[in-house]
Design an enzyme around this catalytic site. Structure first.
Site, PDB file in Angstrom:
ATOM      1  CD  GLU A  71      -1.252  -0.362   3.667  1.00  0.00           C
ATOM      2  OE1 GLU A  71      -1.640  -1.522   3.871  1.00  0.00           O
ATOM      3  OE2 GLU A  71      -1.623   0.611   4.314  1.00  0.00           O
ATOM      4  CB  CYS A 127       3.186   7.518   2.891  1.00  0.00           C
ATOM      5  SG  CYS A 127       3.720   6.308   4.109  1.00  0.00           S
ATOM      6  CB  CYS A 162       7.619  -5.014   8.774  1.00  0.00           C
ATOM      7  SG  CYS A 162       8.930  -4.155   9.679  1.00  0.00           S
ATOM      8  CB  CYS A 216       6.682  -1.963  16.241  1.00  0.00           C
ATOM      9  SG  CYS A 216       8.355  -1.455  15.798  1.00  0.00           S
ATOM     10  CB  CYS A 219       3.452  -1.577  13.693  1.00  0.00           C
ATOM     11  SG  CYS A 219       3.597  -1.318  11.931  1.00  0.00           S
ATOM     12  CB  CYS A 223       0.163   2.347  10.578  1.00  0.00           C
ATOM     13  SG  CYS A 223       0.353   4.028  11.089  1.00  0.00           S
TER      14      CYS A 223
END
Ligand code: SAH
Length: 343
Positions: A90, A103, A110, A114, A117, A331
């Site tokens: 995205e 962005c 990932c 975290c 997230c 996010c």
């Protein structure tokens, strides 16, 4: 091999290997990066036999706009892109007074873990190539018929975990025979991969470095972000000071405000202590709650008071403007909800 991930000098070398004139490299590079060319067959500027030779081993990676969401509150637009291998990523386009900002994602998923997230909940699938980083820009510009002036590497993924491709991206995007976006208009956000910060400092390029801090205390930070177990704040700050001295650039700290977690008086005081004398700026992000993390954001007045206290300590502090919340533009939330619904 992916032609759109190659630097112009590499294409020049390739031309040499193929016994072609060096100026062909520029034609190929312009075709891809200035005219959004995707199909080598359409590269009519170069002779048919060279097109044939290229097609044997090279391709221009493409992706499709899979879904597009436009905010009704502001002009934020979110794209879900379908990659050649079926993965989804995205990007978000935001409109500011000074122009459009994009962005982009640097990885599919990932591996940084975290806690709050959404992008990391399924782990890392793979790195994006430089061509795929660029395609996020080219497709958004083409679809919306706009020119984007600023790019932030703040979508899904950890850019310093994919520095090799990100570095190629910088080289290509900044080239005057390509899209020619100034590196000063690019921000890279990292959770604090210390060796990557030194590598970046060595490149001495004028991008803005943004660090996800989220707590000024090692222990608390490690609860929120596993990377903090690996690189303690002392080490991180040393790297940042080195970076800002080497490049003369101001560091940005991102600080996601989580209620009763990192929004206390002592957090402000410790932040002020750590940042004393540093050329820096703090950007507060009220937490975007996700269902895997059962904490909330402070109320508006708590956010404002946190900002005021930092300002009183002399630390330039802004609050991230919330954009496109009606399209869950923040996010990794869109990709995640898409994956969940299609399991
Ligand atoms: N991996 C990089 C860039 C991607 S995240 C990094 O960690 O900086 C971009 C920013 O959004 C980071 O500061 C990240 O911590 C923050 N973020 C991620 N999920 C969030 C959420 N649910 N609410 C608020 N901020 C979030």
């Amino acid at each position: 091999m992916e032609l759109n991930s190659m630097k112009i000098n590499e294409i020049k070398e390739l031309m040499e290997e193929l016994g072609e004139k060096a100026y062909r490299a520029e034609q190929i590079f312009r075709f891809i990066h200035q005219h959004n060319g995707r199909d080598i067959a359409e590269l009519k500027q170069i002779p048919l036999d060279l097109r044939g030779k290229l097609k044997e081993n090279y391709f221009i990676s493409d992706m499709k706009i899979f879904k597009k969401f436009s905010s009704e509150q502001d002009s934020t637009v979110k794209f879900l892109y379908l990659l050649d291998d079926g993965n989804i990523i995205e990007s978000v386009v935001m409109k500011y007074e000074h122009g459009y900002s994009l962005c982009i994602s640097t990885q599919v998923g990932c591996r940084m873990g975290c806690s709050f997230c959404a992008s990391t909940k399924e782990g890392l699938v793979r790195n994006l190539t430089a061509g795929e980083l660029l395609n996020q820009l080219y497709l958004a510009e083409e679809d919306l018929n706009i020119r984007i002036s600023n790019i932030v590497l703040m979508g899904s993924g950890e850019p310093l975990d994919n520095l090799c491709n990100v570095d190629r991206f910088f080289d290509i995007i900044n080239h005057d025979k390509g899209r020619n976006i100034s590196l000063r208009n690019i921000t890279l956000s990292t959770c604090g991969v210390v060796p990557g910060i030194y590598e970046l400092a060595a490149k001495d390029i004028p991008i803005t470095l943004s660090i996800s801090l989220h707590s000024p205390f090692d222990e608390k930070r490690a609860e929120i972000m596993p990377i903090a177990k690996r690189y303690k704040l002392g080490e991180l700050l040393k790297a940042l000071k080195y970076y800002s001295e080497k490049t003369g650039r101001r560091i940005t700290f991102e600080y996601t405000l989580i209620e009763n977690e990192n929004d206390r008086e002592e957090d402000v005081r410790e932040m002020a202590r750590l940042m004393k004398g540093m050329l820096c700026h703090v950007n507060l992000i009220p937490l975007n709650p996700i269902k895997e993390y059962n904490k909330g954001r402070p109320e508006k007045k708590g956010v404002l008071s946190f900002q005021r206290k930092l300002l009183e300590f002399g630390i330039p502090t802004t609050i991230r403007r919330e954009m496109g919340s009606d399209i869950s533009a923040s996010c990794g939330q869109l990709r995640r909800s898409f994956i969940e619904h299609n399991k």
